[in-house]
Design a protein around this motif. Structure first.
Motif, mmCIF file in Angstrom:
data_model
loop_
_atom_site.group_PDB
_atom_site.id
_atom_site.type_symbol
_atom_site.label_atom_id
_atom_site.label_comp_id
_atom_site.label_asym_id
_atom_site.label_seq_id
_atom_site.Cartn_x
_atom_site.Cartn_y
_atom_site.Cartn_z
ATOM 1 N N ASN A 167 1.958 1.612 -3.615
ATOM 2 C CA ASN A 167 0.824 2.022 -4.436
ATOM 3 C C ASN A 167 0.464 3.489 -4.206
ATOM 4 O O ASN A 167 0.239 4.253 -5.160
ATOM 5 C CB ASN A 167 -0.366 1.123 -4.147
ATOM 6 N N ILE A 219 -7.200 1.426 1.058
ATOM 7 C CA ILE A 219 -7.070 0.223 0.255
ATOM 8 C C ILE A 219 -8.460 -0.365 0.080
ATOM 9 O O ILE A 219 -9.388 -0.019 0.819
ATOM 10 C CB ILE A 219 -6.135 -0.829 0.903
ATOM 11 N N SER A 278 0.841 -1.211 0.000
ATOM 12 C CA SER A 278 0.000 0.000 0.000
ATOM 13 C C SER A 278 0.868 1.251 0.000
ATOM 14 O O SER A 278 0.508 2.262 -0.619
ATOM 15 C CB SER A 278 -0.947 -0.006 1.207
ATOM 16 N N ARG A 312 -6.316 3.169 -6.044
ATOM 17 C CA ARG A 312 -5.932 2.600 -4.757
ATOM 18 C C ARG A 312 -5.729 1.092 -4.880
ATOM 19 O O ARG A 312 -6.268 0.451 -5.780
ATOM 20 C CB ARG A 312 -6.994 2.922 -3.709
ATOM 21 N N LEU A 313 -4.956 0.544 -3.967
ATOM 22 C CA LEU A 313 -4.593 -0.867 -4.023
ATOM 23 C C LEU A 313 -5.792 -1.753 -3.699
ATOM 24 O O LEU A 313 -6.443 -1.587 -2.668
ATOM 25 C CB LEU A 313 -3.464 -1.156 -3.033
#
Length: 752
Positions: free
Chosen positions: A630, A720, A627, A689-690
């Protein structure tokens, strides 16, 4: 202690708490020699993503999402006064602080060191500022007297300065956060120094930087503004503005498109399981996805796994030629160290090179450098004109692992500690039985020339270094007969005698797989070593063919090597651009599926995770690191002006390797360079977003979230997109702030 003194201490304690709250809103950034991805929103993940977008528009001037609130940063005093007198006063303050910080925090670039660098930051700045005539020359009289009259300690100084501003708590918090953001690059570096695994306990570099910036702001207002001006500024700052409505529909649509692409691939029939004779363990880095798939396609006997690229070894590496560095994630404090021996000739050459470099950079000796060493520079200059050579890393001829707190005890304790590291790694991979004849541990490394951000292309799990050393150490541990014996007796992990472990390196720039340490051949392992070498060559060709269009070059190994060794090449590879997903599942779920090189792939089988400790480890470490990566790419592509490092062509390295400035001054730049996320015309990273997809029961995932508030906050606050899926990748549930909800219409078994 009298009543007045007691009240003063309470007042300063309250001021200290307010300063700390502001400081904690800022994320750290590691220096260039260990540049690793960091979530730039680390300090505000406790609030919802949409709310954070509005908050960042006001405190950082950031435009985080398409269609989001227009940047409307609150004004600092120097901004406000500067507008009145038509002078860039905030820029002046930032430049002066940056010049001071570059000298104070210098890591070997300066020939003449700052004479006050042994003092805490605020005290060092104050000592220098009291003799600094630059502000007066710039038309700001009385600076030295103002600084001299400040209290000796940063908290007392802040308390005094803030009292004079007379702001409400909310306005003060916004103002201070905006103030620190004007020197946000240095704030990020100072946060790194204050990080628990880096700095000394209780270090307060970021707090001191904030107080220094506050002092400059108040001084400028007292020098050039009157009481009416300050009242006007205070009134504008205190105006309560309704929080903007942030429309996330465009972002949600982009993420939904990516998720549908992944679900479509996961729903395809699984590829045939290999008749395993060779196992290869890669880093979960998204760049490993293509290589893993290509390797398996090149030889049906190869099975691959994904695990964090430091192979579970929290080590620090100390080389006998004097170089030391951690080789584990920044979230981890090393508990073991490796003494890496180099050949005597290599050690001498390394020390000679550092001595010449000191001469080249010296303020006086630089003038004689050309006369003394100019001829010796001809050959490297000629080489740089004809890139394409293979650059090999220096190889240590010995590696000695020492585990903290046990090396002075009985030999049996030392070997048990090493075996415990090996067992933790094997359990994390999910490889505790069914060992192949040959197991290759593949670390990864990037390759580039003349690139201050080169560490960002290496293994982030290894602290921005090549993963080859960690792979070598892990292979040596697992080949050790004594450790294998302890693994069987203490950990119930029995490795067959004929199984051999080898270490390899994946060059992510040229997509070559080479041995980091080739094991001694035996009649049993020889054919498998040869088979792996052949599969590696074939896999490299496949991956280069896949990556060539994005780089705009033919799929030629020679041309890939040329890019990697070309000092004028600002885009040797795309790094982790495009990263958008994380899957923790058995390989059978993803084998043969094209995920676009955008997914972190971690091996995990919940059926062998009896107490779900491995699941907890995945959610609290690899998922967090993924995260971070990312969100760094997200920020650097969504708003490169605020969260990006600017143009590589204009960069100048500051204070050895602390960071870069764009041009000849200003604040440190943080985040990723423009060339890491854009080709100059098109953005190469979609800011999404992840999406984290875990093949495990909901009850198990929820149990981890209940024990770790920061992981739950990432999911509930939409930093996330956390999903649970069944063993076939069909039943997919999304974790929201209201619990779990169906994320797709596909059908599958229910979780219990």
């Amino acid at each position: 202690m009298n009543a007045h003194t007691s009240q003063l201490h309470l007042f300063e304690a309250a001021a200290s708490a307010r300063l700390t709250a502001v400081v904690n809103r800022f994320a750290p950034q590691w220096p260039l020699d260990r540049f690793v991805a960091v979530n730039p929103f680390l300090g505000i993940s406790d609030i919802d993503f949409a709310e954070a977008a509005d908050h960042l528009a006001r405190t950082r001037g950031a435009a985080l999402v398409p269609g989001g609130p227009a940047p409307e940063p609150v004004q600092t005093l120097s901004d406000f006064v500067g507008a009145i007198v038509a002078r860039p006063l905030s820029e002046l303050a930032c430049n002066r602080i940056s010049e001071w910080a570059a000298g104070y925090y210098d890591r070997g670039q300066a020939l003449w060191t700052n004479p006050w660098r042994q003092l805490p930051a605020f005290e060092a700045w104050r000592a220098e500022a009291m003799i600094d005539r630059t502000p007066e020359i710039s038309g700001l009289p009385g600076f030295r007297r103002f600084v001299k009259d400040l209290p000796d300690t940063p908290v007392a100084a802040a308390a005094q300065l803030l009292t004079g501003l007379d702001l409400s708590d909310r306005s003060e918090a916004l103002y201070l956060e905006r103030l620190l953001a004007t020197v946000g690059g240095w704030a990020a570096y100072c946060r790194h120094l204050d990080w628990p695994t880096v700095g000394a306990a209780g270090s307060q570099h970021t707090r001191d930087l904030l107080v220094i910036r506050l002092a400059w702001d108040v001084f400028i207002s007292r020098c050039l503004a009157n009481d009416r001006d300050i009242d006007t500024w205070r009134g504008q700052l205190c105006e309560r503005k309704v929080q903007a409505t942030v429309d996330l529909s465009t972002l949600d649509a982009a993420e939904a498109h990516f998720q549908e692409t992944i679900w479509t691939q996961l729903s395809r029939p699984a590829a045939l399981a290999p008749v395993t004779r060779i196992q290869a363990i890669f880093c979960i880095d998204v760049r490993s996805e293509f290589m893993r798939a290509a390797l398996e396609a090149s030889d049906s006997r190869i099975e691959t796994f994904g695990f964090a690229g430091f192979f579970g070894l929290p080590i620090s590496i100390g080389q006998k030629d004097g170089v030391q560095f951690p080789s584990c994630p920044p979230l981890v404090r090393p508990t073991a160290w490796v003494c890496e021996g180099v050949a005597p000739k290599q050690g001498f050459v390394a020390e000679l090179g550092r001595g010449i470099e000191r001469i080249r950079k010296g303020g006086a000796s630089a003038f004689g450098y050309v006369d003394s060493f100019g001829v010796a520079s001809i050959w490297p200059l000629i080489q740089s004109l004809f890139p394409g050579r293979v650059i090999s890393d220096r190889r240590a001829h010995s590696l000695e692992l020492h585990v903290e707190a046990v090396e002075t005890n009985a030999p049996g304790e030392a070997i048990r500690a090493r075996a415990a590291l090996a067992a933790g790694f094997l359990r994390g991979v999910g490889l505790t039985r069914d060992f192949a004849d040959l197991i290759v541990l593949v670390g990864h490394t990037g390759q580039s020339e003349n690139n201050p951000f080169a560490a960002g292309l290496h293994c982030g799990a290894c602290g921005g270094r090549s993963g080859a050393v960690n792979a070598r150490v892990a292979a040596e541990l697992l080949n050790d007969a004594g450790i294998r014996r302890v693994l069987g007796l203490d950990h119930n992990i029995v490795i067959p005698e004929q199984t051999g472990f080898a270490a390899a390196a994946h060059n992510t720039t040229t997509d070559e797989l080479t041995w980091a340490e080739r094991p001694d051949e035996s009649p049993h392992t020889a054919p498998f070593l040869s088979a792996f070498e052949q599969a590696a060559r074939s896999a490299g060709e496949r991956v280069r063919a896949r990556r060539a269009p994005a780089l705009g070059v033919p799929a030629s190994l020679g041309l890939f090597r040329k890019r990697a060794s070309d000092p004028s090449q600002v885009r040797p590879e795309w790094g982790l651009a495009g990263c958008a997903g994380f899957i923790a599942a058995p390989r059978r779920l993803t084998r043969g599926k094209d995920l676009g090189g955008r997914v972190f792939l971690h091996s995990y089988d919940w059926r062998t995770d009896v107490d779900f400790k491995i699941l907890e480890q995945i959610l609290t470490a690899p998922v967090v690191v993924a995260s971070w990566i990312n969100l760094q790419y997200f920020a650097s592509s969504a708003d490169p002006g605020t969260f990006g490092a600017g143009n590589k062509v204009l960069h100048n390295v500051v204070s050895g390797d602390i960071g870069v400035v764009e041009g000849n001054g200003g604040d440190l730049r943080f985040g990723l360079p423009m060339q890491s996320v854009s080709d100059g015309a098109v953005t190469r990273h979609d800011p999404v977003r992840l999406t984290v997809m875990i093949a495990a029961p909901v009850r198990a995932i929820e149990g981890v979230l209940a024990r770790h508030d920061h992981i739950r906050a990432l999911a509930e606050n939409r930093w996330i997109r956390l999903m649970a899926m069944d063993d076939d990748g069909r039943m997919i549930l999304l974790r929201t702030s209201n619990g779990w909800a169906r994320a797709t219409a596909t059908t599958g078994g229910e979780f219990k």
